[in-house]
Design an enzyme around this catalytic site. Sequence first.
Site, PDB file in Angstrom:
ATOM      1  N   ASP A 115     -15.285 -11.207  34.047  1.00  0.00           N
ATOM      2  CA  ASP A 115     -16.649 -11.197  34.546  1.00  0.00           C
ATOM      3  C   ASP A 115     -16.719 -10.573  35.941  1.00  0.00           C
ATOM      4  O   ASP A 115     -15.695 -10.354  36.596  1.00  0.00           O
ATOM      5  CB  ASP A 115     -17.200 -12.627  34.614  1.00  0.00           C
ATOM      6  CG  ASP A 115     -17.466 -13.220  33.242  1.00  0.00           C
ATOM      7  OD1 ASP A 115     -17.641 -12.452  32.280  1.00  0.00           O
ATOM      8  OD2 ASP A 115     -17.497 -14.462  33.129  1.00  0.00           O
TER       9      ASP A 115
ATOM     10  N   TYR B 147      -4.476 -17.386  33.136  1.00  0.00           N
ATOM     11  CA  TYR B 147      -5.287 -17.250  34.342  1.00  0.00           C
ATOM     12  C   TYR B 147      -4.817 -18.242  35.400  1.00  0.00           C
ATOM     13  O   TYR B 147      -4.215 -19.277  35.085  1.00  0.00           O
ATOM     14  CB  TYR B 147      -6.760 -17.550  34.045  1.00  0.00           C
ATOM     15  CG  TYR B 147      -7.516 -16.447  33.352  1.00  0.00           C
ATOM     16  CD1 TYR B 147      -8.304 -15.557  34.085  1.00  0.00           C
ATOM     17  CD2 TYR B 147      -7.471 -16.298  31.965  1.00  0.00           C
ATOM     18  CE1 TYR B 147      -9.020 -14.557  33.451  1.00  0.00           C
ATOM     19  CE2 TYR B 147      -8.182 -15.296  31.330  1.00  0.00           C
ATOM     20  CZ  TYR B 147      -8.954 -14.427  32.078  1.00  0.00           C
ATOM     21  OH  TYR B 147      -9.662 -13.429  31.458  1.00  0.00           O
TER      22      TYR B 147
END
Length: 285
Positions: A63, A124
């Site tokens: 994003d 992540y």
Amino acid sequence: MSDDVQDGFVRVRLDLSYDGKDFSGWAKQAQGQRTVQGDIEDALRTVTRSKETYELTVAGRTDSGVHARGQVAHVDLPAELWAEHRDKLLRRLAGRLSHDVRVWSLAEAPSGFNARFSAVWRRYAYRVTDNPGGVDPLLRGHVLWHDWALDMDAMNEAAAALVGEHDFAAYCKRREGATTIRTLQELRWERRPDGVLEATVKADAFCHNMVRSLVGALLFVGDGHRPVDWPGKVLAAGVRDSAVHVVRPHGLTLEEVGYPADELLAARNLEARNKRSLPGSAGCC
């Protein structure tokens, strides 16, 4: 669904990293905002003197504002173009790209490789500090400041209930026709020597806003605003809870993408395209 490379083309794997601060995410936008995909595709077209833009496929679409240290993508290039430019392409891209995005390697991909569908996991990291003085100015673009003391043990206890295969609808922004079933392989917190808390979040795949929603829920446990069992109850309810805060993107970095052995790539590619359902469910969402 076939993913065969067209005759006369070569599939090239790219390993890359970027600072997401000034990008409107990975994927190209209709309104022309700056994106990582757009920058790299433009640079490839320029340095190879091509009239055509060759489209990248990425392991994980990040994003706006999210960083990547170990992103992977692929592009199918005409064999003649690849043969002509392969030896100098990396250096030429380095000279053309802005300094907040780097391609570290370019190599012909093995048969069956697809950057997105062949991946077996993505890892992540989300970084937070609860230092009452705030964030180290040198880390401010990559670490979130949480203005409450955090209990890491409570956060890890809450995280344990979220690991495994679940429907993460409560922690995802729904997309029409997409499943929210994921296998969360790892979710844990560690406090680094500099005091920064670092969450490791590893799964076969992630749905939209999933990592930042999970982190937001665990921070509420860590600062005492919610009990340890609250994130698990939210997960079980299966609906978005307005109390789950999607934390800011700058603390999040895609660290690594994992792939199987070369001989298993094609099979994984096909498996990952199948829409999943939990045992006993109708697989409707």
